[in-house]
Design an enzyme around this catalytic site. Sequence first.
Site, PDB file in Angstrom:
ATOM      1  N   GLU A 257     -71.563  51.534  68.612  1.00 26.92           N
ATOM      2  CA  GLU A 257     -70.295  52.293  68.693  1.00 26.92           C
ATOM      3  C   GLU A 257     -70.370  53.638  69.400  1.00 26.92           C
ATOM      4  OE1 GLU A 257     -68.978  52.453  64.608  1.00 26.92           O
ATOM      5  OE2 GLU A 257     -68.626  50.305  64.529  1.00 26.92           O
TER       6      GLU A 257
ATOM      7  N   GLU B 159     -69.923  40.666  64.057  1.00 28.97           N
ATOM      8  CA  GLU B 159     -69.336  41.077  62.764  1.00 28.97           C
ATOM      9  C   GLU B 159     -67.981  40.398  62.546  1.00 28.97           C
ATOM     10  OE1 GLU B 159     -69.379  45.375  62.266  1.00 28.97           O
ATOM     11  OE2 GLU B 159     -71.248  45.576  63.366  1.00 28.97           O
TER      12      GLU B 159
HETATM   13  C1  GLA Z   1     -68.910  48.762  61.718  1.00 35.48           C
HETATM   14  C2  GLA Z   1     -70.420  48.763  61.594  1.00 35.48           C
HETATM   15  C3  GLA Z   1     -70.869  47.898  60.474  1.00 35.48           C
HETATM   16  C4  GLA Z   1     -70.036  48.100  59.234  1.00 35.48           C
HETATM   17  C5  GLA Z   1     -68.607  47.897  59.551  1.00 35.48           C
HETATM   18  C6  GLA Z   1     -67.803  47.982  58.285  1.00 35.48           C
HETATM   19  O1  GLA Z   1     -68.422  47.646  62.318  1.00 35.48           O
HETATM   20  O2  GLA Z   1     -71.090  48.344  62.757  1.00 35.48           O
HETATM   21  O3  GLA Z   1     -72.193  48.181  60.191  1.00 35.48           O
HETATM   22  O4  GLA Z   1     -70.229  49.386  58.720  1.00 35.48           O
HETATM   23  O5  GLA Z   1     -68.238  48.862  60.498  1.00 35.48           O
HETATM   24  O6  GLA Z   1     -68.404  47.214  57.275  1.00 35.48           O
END
Ligand code: GLA
Length: 344
Positions: free
Chosen positions: A138, A245
């Site tokens: 990020e 994710e």
């Molecule tokens: C982001 C992070 C993850 C997690 C999510 C929320 O996507 O990369 O590690 O913290 O937020 O669970």
Amino acid sequence: MSKTKIIDHKSIAELFADDFLIGAAVSPLTIQKQRDLLTHHFNSITAENEMKFERVHPEENEYTFEKADQIVEFAKNNNLGVRGHTLIWHNQTTDWIFQNQDGSEISRQQLLERMQTHIKTVMQRYKGQIYAWDVVNEAISDKENEFLRPSKWLEIVGDDFIAEAFRLAHAVEPNAALFYNDYNEVIPEKRDKIYHLVQSLLNDGVPIHGIGLQGHWNIQTPEIDWIRAAIEKYASLGLELHITELDLSVFTHDDKRTDLKEPTEEMLALQAKRYKDIFSLFKEYRNYITSVTFWGGADDYTWLDNFPVRGRKNWPFLFDQYHQPKRSYWELADLCMQQGRGGN
Ligand code: GLA
């Protein structure tokens, strides 16, 4: 409806065995509570939190690896791959790394040394046991007219903190696949910034091997065409792609209801259709996408419970609170069977 046994259902990892790995984010609690589900349906796991900076390195001379170790041990005992998440991030990172003992800010050189010690210690601990690492998480800004997200890493080290992190990680483990991971990754403006970042890393000879698309999506957005365009664009860089994710919230952006005790029929139907469309697309790009990780195993636990709306439960996965397959699971089973992978 009576409950069926988990092993009665074709494993989702097996259904996609010709396409990509299928992963789940886990915690020390879920590897117990969801043990049967995880070992039957998945062939890869990610620690949802336990490898993050604040969890493994709370003080300069203190490493706390017990929980991350439990997760890696669980993977080893059950023959699951592990994605490492994450080495360098602006969030869930303890402030000590940026400060002198008196609270003043350290120098670029000192921070790079601390970055190196951190990356080296964590990667070496799990050397050979992790098939891909999210090296930087990020770093791109969501704001218009801003390229990198303001952070301590950026402020103290400068723009090249990303390149430095990848070089350090590569020096520790030359065989590990190293990823840049981000969210809002299919929104055109951010997509183009991620593309530009990775392209310039590649032009500078930085060892980066993949892009992680987080995939925190919902039952309506982003539209499939945006997902396709992002995959196409990232794939054109010649790197591996991981969906890292994935979850499909049953609430659209404007739906702030907190009174639902269970998902509506409409939500479940939409979710199933979306999962089917999304996985059909992933299958089309299976030469680029090598791993798809859900950000959890089943609806009994998700980070989306109470977030971003307090007092609201969410049901984003293929399996319900009792680990029974949802309509979404059956849609994916159908999809694979139509294309020649058997199921029952
Ligand atoms: C982001 C992070 C993850 C997690 C999510 C929320 O996507 O990369 O590690 O913290 O937020 O669970």
